[in-house]
Design a protein around this motif. Sequence first.
Motif: not given
Length: 476
Positions: A45-72
């Motif tokens: 953990a790194s205490l500071g400002e906190g995660p930015q928007a679209q935090w799920w991109r930290a997992f490094g998966s384009d397929a996951l990113d597309q599914l989240v976008d589709q759900a939203l």
Amino acid sequence: MAFFPAALVAGCTVGPDFHRPAAPVATAYRAADDVAPAAGAAPQASLGEGPQAQWWRAFGSDALDQLVDQALAHNESLAASDATLAAAQAQWRAVLGRRAPQIDANSRAEQQQVNLAAFGFGASPALGLDGNPDFHLYSVGGGISYDLDLFGGLKRQAEQSGSLALAQQRQTEAAHLALAGQVVNQVLTIAAIRSQMAAQQALLSDDARNLDLMQKRQQGGEGTAVEVLSAQAQLAADRPALPALQQQLAQARATLATLLGMTPDTLGKTDFTLEQFALPAQVPVSLPSALVHKRPDILAAEAQLHAATAEIGVATARLYPNITLGATLEQGAPGLGDLTANAFRGYDLFAGLTAPIFHGGTLKAQREAAVARARAADHTYRQTVLTAFAQVAELLHALDNDAQGVAMQQDALAVADRARTLSRKSFDVGNSGVLQVIDSQRTWQRASTALVQARAQQFLNVARLYVATAGGWVTE
């Protein structure tokens, strides 16, 4: 209105003004004597400002990113939340409109037949009137009224409605954040199940190979029926685990499809594995003082507290008099051509005073109820903050424990894999029996499954921590 004091005529706003709750003085989520994470353990953990928007991109998966976008874009519950927000915002504008002058227009066309005999008059042929003459009347006009809002009742209503609209906005933001977390959770769950299925299939392959070997040894006169039966029993015992995992996979896929706004048959492939995702080395976590101003559920509770505070002013204003100013203008004539003539014009100006005299204690009771609801909203806000802090603290502990747990399970699997290899070699040269081989395979299978579960839990807890501190979703 000369008899009203100048301050009264100018108007005032009764009830308490809302002040945003002070940020907590805490600078950390955990006690200073908590066990620190092992050096080099990741993620940290790194205490500071906190995660930015679209935090799920930290997992490094384009397929996951597309599914989240589709759900939203297509989730039905989220669409309902958006519609509810639009309704709340429209209601706020409607309340704001009541503070402006109210202007209305009207027009009317009438035909009347008057019974003159009922008023003691007879027919008058000389005037062209019979006993029941017909009359036509046309009128057009309008009026304006304005509530002086002497004690700010309308102002507080607008403040309350605006706060409720803001609360709904925060709830909608929380729904977006929660939906993203649910999609990530389901994708990671599917990946974990598939990894468990792969381990189970490898175990079944070992069981089948053992059975084949035992049968060949029996046929060659080296093995016994007991060894064959033991191998058959182990294969039969391990087979039911695979259908159970397949059922879990079907359930996870159905849940994911629902989150994406589609039916399971249209979901497509979900052949994820845990190896396709990357764990971030650092997980940015908002400071406690920043979390209360960024986490949507806390902001929603704050807006509810603001609305409850404004409600006290609304209830208080009902205890005092109020004045409404207005004017009307009307043209009425027996013929359409006469509607613009000055002779048929009429107007009036008015000021109306209303003041509560006796309501059986209702108005005071309503104010007392508003005060009590404001206290409840304050306690709810404080509880929401405490719950959020506890959740973050729990997940920070999980972050450390998961990293240690995965490392331990990797060591356990390495030992189990070595023991399985040695037991098979020992069996091949006749130094041990099949039971030792089967037992070593059981140990390896348990270690393999435990590692998959530990890694999956680590991914899931990292995602939960992102959701718990995803202040980047809200822009202030």
